[in-house]
Design a protein around this motif. Structure first.
Motif, PDB file in Angstrom:
ATOM      1  N   VAL A  84       0.837  -1.205   0.000  1.00  8.26           N
ATOM      2  CA  VAL A  84       0.000   0.000   0.000  1.00  8.26           C
ATOM      3  C   VAL A  84       0.873   1.256   0.000  1.00  8.26           C
ATOM      4  O   VAL A  84       0.589   2.232  -0.719  1.00  8.26           O
ATOM      5  CB  VAL A  84      -0.948  -0.012   1.212  1.00  8.26           C
ATOM      6  CG1 VAL A  84      -1.702   1.309   1.318  1.00  8.26           C
ATOM      7  CG2 VAL A  84      -1.939  -1.160   1.102  1.00  8.26           C
ATOM      8  N   LYS A  85       1.942   1.252   0.783  1.00  6.36           N
ATOM      9  CA  LYS A  85       2.862   2.395   0.796  1.00  6.36           C
ATOM     10  C   LYS A  85       3.512   2.593  -0.577  1.00  6.36           C
ATOM     11  O   LYS A  85       3.701   3.739  -1.032  1.00  6.36           O
ATOM     12  CB  LYS A  85       3.931   2.190   1.860  1.00  6.36           C
ATOM     13  CG  LYS A  85       3.411   2.196   3.282  1.00  6.36           C
ATOM     14  CD  LYS A  85       2.771   3.531   3.633  1.00  6.36           C
ATOM     15  CE  LYS A  85       2.275   3.534   5.076  1.00  6.36           C
ATOM     16  NZ  LYS A  85       1.581   4.815   5.407  1.00  6.36           N
ATOM     17  N   PHE A  86       3.833   1.490  -1.229  1.00  7.32           N
ATOM     18  CA  PHE A  86       4.397   1.586  -2.585  1.00  7.32           C
ATOM     19  C   PHE A  86       3.393   2.199  -3.549  1.00  7.32           C
ATOM     20  O   PHE A  86       3.758   3.030  -4.398  1.00  7.32           O
ATOM     21  CB  PHE A  86       4.809   0.192  -3.064  1.00  7.32           C
ATOM     22  CG  PHE A  86       5.236   0.135  -4.493  1.00  7.32           C
ATOM     23  CD1 PHE A  86       6.480   0.603  -4.893  1.00  7.32           C
ATOM     24  CD2 PHE A  86       4.383  -0.391  -5.458  1.00  7.32           C
ATOM     25  CE1 PHE A  86       6.864   0.549  -6.219  1.00  7.32           C
ATOM     26  CE2 PHE A  86       4.763  -0.445  -6.788  1.00  7.32           C
ATOM     27  CZ  PHE A  86       6.008   0.024  -7.167  1.00  7.32           C
TER      28      PHE A  86
ATOM     29  N   ASP B  38       1.441   6.726  -6.719  1.00  4.07           N
ATOM     30  CA  ASP B  38       0.351   7.650  -7.054  1.00  4.07           C
ATOM     31  C   ASP B  38       0.785   9.096  -6.840  1.00  4.07           C
ATOM     32  O   ASP B  38       0.383   9.989  -7.609  1.00  4.07           O
ATOM     33  CB  ASP B  38      -0.865   7.321  -6.185  1.00  4.07           C
ATOM     34  CG  ASP B  38      -2.061   8.170  -6.539  1.00  4.07           C
ATOM     35  OD1 ASP B  38      -2.627   7.985  -7.637  1.00  4.07           O
ATOM     36  OD2 ASP B  38      -2.424   9.048  -5.726  1.00  4.07           O
ATOM     37  N   LYS B  39       1.586   9.347  -5.832  1.00  2.11           N
ATOM     38  CA  LYS B  39       2.066  10.710  -5.580  1.00  2.11           C
ATOM     39  C   LYS B  39       2.949  11.206  -6.721  1.00  2.11           C
ATOM     40  O   LYS B  39       2.806  12.359  -7.174  1.00  2.11           O
ATOM     41  CB  LYS B  39       2.845  10.725  -4.264  1.00  2.11           C
ATOM     42  CG  LYS B  39       3.304  12.100  -3.835  1.00  2.11           C
ATOM     43  CD  LYS B  39       4.019  12.036  -2.497  1.00  2.11           C
ATOM     44  CE  LYS B  39       4.502  13.415  -2.065  1.00  2.11           C
ATOM     45  NZ  LYS B  39       5.220  13.351  -0.756  1.00  2.11           N
ATOM     46  N   LYS B  40       3.837  10.369  -7.229  1.00  2.00           N
ATOM     47  CA  LYS B  40       4.676  10.758  -8.364  1.00  2.00           C
ATOM     48  C   LYS B  40       3.833  10.947  -9.619  1.00  2.00           C
ATOM     49  O   LYS B  40       4.093  11.835 -10.441  1.00  2.00           O
ATOM     50  CB  LYS B  40       5.746   9.708  -8.592  1.00  2.00           C
ATOM     51  CG  LYS B  40       6.765   9.606  -7.464  1.00  2.00           C
ATOM     52  CD  LYS B  40       7.792   8.527  -7.755  1.00  2.00           C
ATOM     53  CE  LYS B  40       8.811   8.412  -6.621  1.00  2.00           C
ATOM     54  NZ  LYS B  40       9.803   7.340  -6.879  1.00  2.00           N
ATOM     55  N   TYR B  41       2.809  10.121  -9.775  1.00  2.54           N
ATOM     56  CA  TYR B  41       1.943  10.238 -10.957  1.00  2.54           C
ATOM     57  C   TYR B  41       1.153  11.541 -10.918  1.00  2.54           C
ATOM     58  O   TYR B  41       0.948  12.176 -11.966  1.00  2.54           O
ATOM     59  CB  TYR B  41       0.993   9.040 -10.997  1.00  2.54           C
ATOM     60  CG  TYR B  41       0.168   8.951 -12.261  1.00  2.54           C
ATOM     61  CD1 TYR B  41       0.671   8.320 -13.400  1.00  2.54           C
ATOM     62  CD2 TYR B  41      -1.120   9.489 -12.312  1.00  2.54           C
ATOM     63  CE1 TYR B  41      -0.085   8.230 -14.552  1.00  2.54           C
ATOM     64  CE2 TYR B  41      -1.877   9.407 -13.456  1.00  2.54           C
ATOM     65  CZ  TYR B  41      -1.354   8.782 -14.582  1.00  2.54           C
ATOM     66  OH  TYR B  41      -2.104   8.699 -15.731  1.00  2.54           O
ATOM     67  N   VAL B  42       0.700  11.954  -9.747  1.00  3.12           N
ATOM     68  CA  VAL B  42      -0.044  13.216  -9.619  1.00  3.12           C
ATOM     69  C   VAL B  42       0.851  14.402  -9.955  1.00  3.12           C
ATOM     70  O   VAL B  42       0.427  15.354 -10.630  1.00  3.12           O
ATOM     71  CB  VAL B  42      -0.613  13.341  -8.189  1.00  3.12           C
ATOM     72  CG1 VAL B  42      -1.150  14.751  -7.949  1.00  3.12           C
ATOM     73  CG2 VAL B  42      -1.705  12.321  -7.960  1.00  3.12           C
ATOM     74  N   GLU B  43       2.098  14.353  -9.527  1.00  2.00           N
ATOM     75  CA  GLU B  43       3.020  15.453  -9.813  1.00  2.00           C
ATOM     76  C   GLU B  43       3.337  15.574 -11.299  1.00  2.00           C
ATOM     77  O   GLU B  43       3.515  16.673 -11.819  1.00  2.00           O
ATOM     78  CB  GLU B  43       4.311  15.254  -9.018  1.00  2.00           C
ATOM     79  CG  GLU B  43       4.123  15.389  -7.512  1.00  2.00           C
ATOM     80  CD  GLU B  43       5.402  15.099  -6.754  1.00  2.00           C
ATOM     81  OE1 GLU B  43       6.396  14.694  -7.410  1.00  2.00           O
ATOM     82  OE2 GLU B  43       5.412  15.250  -5.519  1.00  2.00           O
TER      83      GLU B  43
ATOM     84  N   HIS C 145       1.350  14.390 -13.869  1.00  3.41           N
ATOM     85  CA  HIS C 145       0.165  14.438 -14.737  1.00  3.41           C
ATOM     86  C   HIS C 145      -0.841  15.484 -14.272  1.00  3.41           C
ATOM     87  O   HIS C 145      -2.048  15.340 -14.501  1.00  3.41           O
ATOM     88  CB  HIS C 145      -0.506  13.067 -14.793  1.00  3.41           C
ATOM     89  CG  HIS C 145       0.286  12.038 -15.540  1.00  3.41           C
ATOM     90  ND1 HIS C 145       1.386  11.404 -14.994  1.00  3.41           N
ATOM     91  CD2 HIS C 145       0.145  11.542 -16.805  1.00  3.41           C
ATOM     92  CE1 HIS C 145       1.878  10.546 -15.871  1.00  3.41           C
ATOM     93  NE2 HIS C 145       1.159  10.615 -16.975  1.00  3.41           N
ATOM     94  N   GLN C 146      -0.390  16.502 -13.609  1.00  5.80           N
ATOM     95  CA  GLN C 146      -1.199  17.676 -13.283  1.00  5.80           C
ATOM     96  C   GLN C 146      -2.460  17.326 -12.500  1.00  5.80           C
ATOM     97  O   GLN C 146      -3.578  17.676 -12.861  1.00  5.80           O
ATOM     98  CB  GLN C 146      -1.574  18.431 -14.560  1.00  5.80           C
ATOM     99  CG  GLN C 146      -0.362  18.972 -15.322  1.00  5.80           C
ATOM    100  CD  GLN C 146      -0.755  19.678 -16.590  1.00  5.80           C
ATOM    101  OE1 GLN C 146      -1.939  19.691 -16.957  1.00  5.80           O
ATOM    102  NE2 GLN C 146       0.225  20.265 -17.266  1.00  5.80           N
ATOM    103  N   GLY C 147      -2.289  16.593 -11.419  1.00  3.43           N
ATOM    104  CA  GLY C 147      -3.386  16.361 -10.487  1.00  3.43           C
ATOM    105  C   GLY C 147      -4.209  15.123 -10.716  1.00  3.43           C
ATOM    106  O   GLY C 147      -5.020  14.767  -9.852  1.00  3.43           O
ATOM    107  N   SER C 148      -4.066  14.423 -11.830  1.00  2.33           N
ATOM    108  CA  SER C 148      -4.829  13.197 -12.052  1.00  2.33           C
ATOM    109  C   SER C 148      -4.186  12.044 -11.284  1.00  2.33           C
ATOM    110  O   SER C 148      -2.969  11.919 -11.227  1.00  2.33           O
ATOM    111  CB  SER C 148      -4.880  12.862 -13.545  1.00  2.33           C
ATOM    112  OG  SER C 148      -3.571  12.689 -14.052  1.00  2.33           O
ATOM    113  N   HIS C 149      -5.026  11.205 -10.682  1.00  5.45           N
ATOM    114  CA  HIS C 149      -4.547  10.130  -9.820  1.00  5.45           C
ATOM    115  C   HIS C 149      -4.425   8.824 -10.604  1.00  5.45           C
ATOM    116  O   HIS C 149      -5.221   8.522 -11.496  1.00  5.45           O
ATOM    117  CB  HIS C 149      -5.489   9.928  -8.639  1.00  5.45           C
ATOM    118  CG  HIS C 149      -5.423  11.046  -7.644  1.00  5.45           C
ATOM    119  ND1 HIS C 149      -4.538  11.057  -6.584  1.00  5.45           N
ATOM    120  CD2 HIS C 149      -6.145  12.203  -7.550  1.00  5.45           C
ATOM    121  CE1 HIS C 149      -4.711  12.161  -5.884  1.00  5.45           C
ATOM    122  NE2 HIS C 149      -5.684  12.875  -6.436  1.00  5.45           N
TER     123      HIS C 149
END
Length: 268
Positions: free
Chosen positions: A95-97, A102-107, A109-113
């Motif tokens: 889950v931590k992974f 998801d945090k790197k993906y949001v950064e 892709h401009q807010g998309s999860h």
């Protein structure tokens, strides 16, 4: 051993578990960890000190004690609790992974999860959770088998006979408080068996829920494909039209009869 640190670490797994997983975790800490820390260590603390054999031959008592107790019950249960609780950390690590991914993906892709809920048991996390259940049940079964093989069952005899060197002959050895120790040993074995049962129930729950969900999705897809291939049309008008027509016919009949009556009255 710092059991409070282990409890605080595993408490985070509780929110990612199912109902069966929460019951399993409660049983581990209430019926196994607390009993181990509060009572079992005191009961088995004098096993070597009060172990007595009816001989004064130097080294005979130590050799007989090592033969009767190859490994202490306390240390065996401590290893069992460590091995049983560690697979739950696999779920938490996964889950931590997901959260970091998801945090790197949001950064980028401009807010998309990437994940709507990183703790949702889907995809790889579902397999990780199921694998952790196999490990937990497998470790419990293995340690129960080891305990059974080492002590030839789940019983502690009041009298044990030993004839190993350097004992001059067959000597009688006595365990301190064998009844009390036997009760605690049976309690730990029973609690381990209940934890195994809860793991098996959770496995069936996860697999059954997954199969039901796939069956529903498959049935829905088949229904959509069937509707696309066979465009259904209304071959007959709705029943409401027939009702309106019948009402219109009755109204016209009533109007005709009224006209006839009026005509007859005028002729008179």
């Amino acid at each position: 051993m710092n059991w409070s640190g282990l409890e605080s670490l595993l408490s985070g797994v509780n929110k990612y578990s199912t109902a069966f997983g929460r019951i399993w975790l409660s049983m581990v800490f209430v019926f196994r960890v607390l009993v181990f820390v509060v009572a079992a260590q005191r009961v088995w603390g004098d096993d070597s000190k009060d172990f007595v054999c009816n001989t004064r031959q130097p080294g005979c008592t130590n050799i007989c004690y090592d033969h009767i107790f190859p490994i202490s019950h306390i240390r065996l249960w401590a290893l069992q609790l460590i091995f049983v609780t560690c697979p739950s950390l696999l779920v938490m690590a996964h889950v931590k992974f997901r959260e970091e991914k998801d945090k790197k993906y949001v950064e980028s892709h401009q807010g998309s999860h990437l994940y709507a809920n990183p703790g949702k048991k889907r995809g790889g996390l579902w397999w990780t959770y199921l694998l952790s259940l196999f490990f937990k049940a497998g470790f419990d079964i293995s340690f129960l088998y080891i305990l059974y093989r080492i002590y030839h069952g789940y019983d502690l005899p009041r009298l044990s006979k030993c004839s190993l060197d350097p004992c001059p002959n067959t000597v009688d050895c006595f365990i301190s408080r064998p009844t009390e120790k036997k009760i605690f040993m049976l309690f730990m074995v029973t609690s381990s068996a209940l934890c195994i049962f809860m793991c098996i129930c959770e496995m069936f729950y996860l697999v059954g829920k997954r199969l039901v969900k796939r069956f529903k999705v498959r049935h829905e897809n088949q229904r959509i494909v069937f509707a696309d291939q066979h465009e259904l049309t209304n071959m007959a008008p709705p029943r409401s039209r027939y009702k309106k027509t019948e009402r219109t016919l009755t109204d016209t009949n009533q109007s005709k009869s009224m006209r006839r009556e009026v005509g007859e009255i005028t002729t008179l």
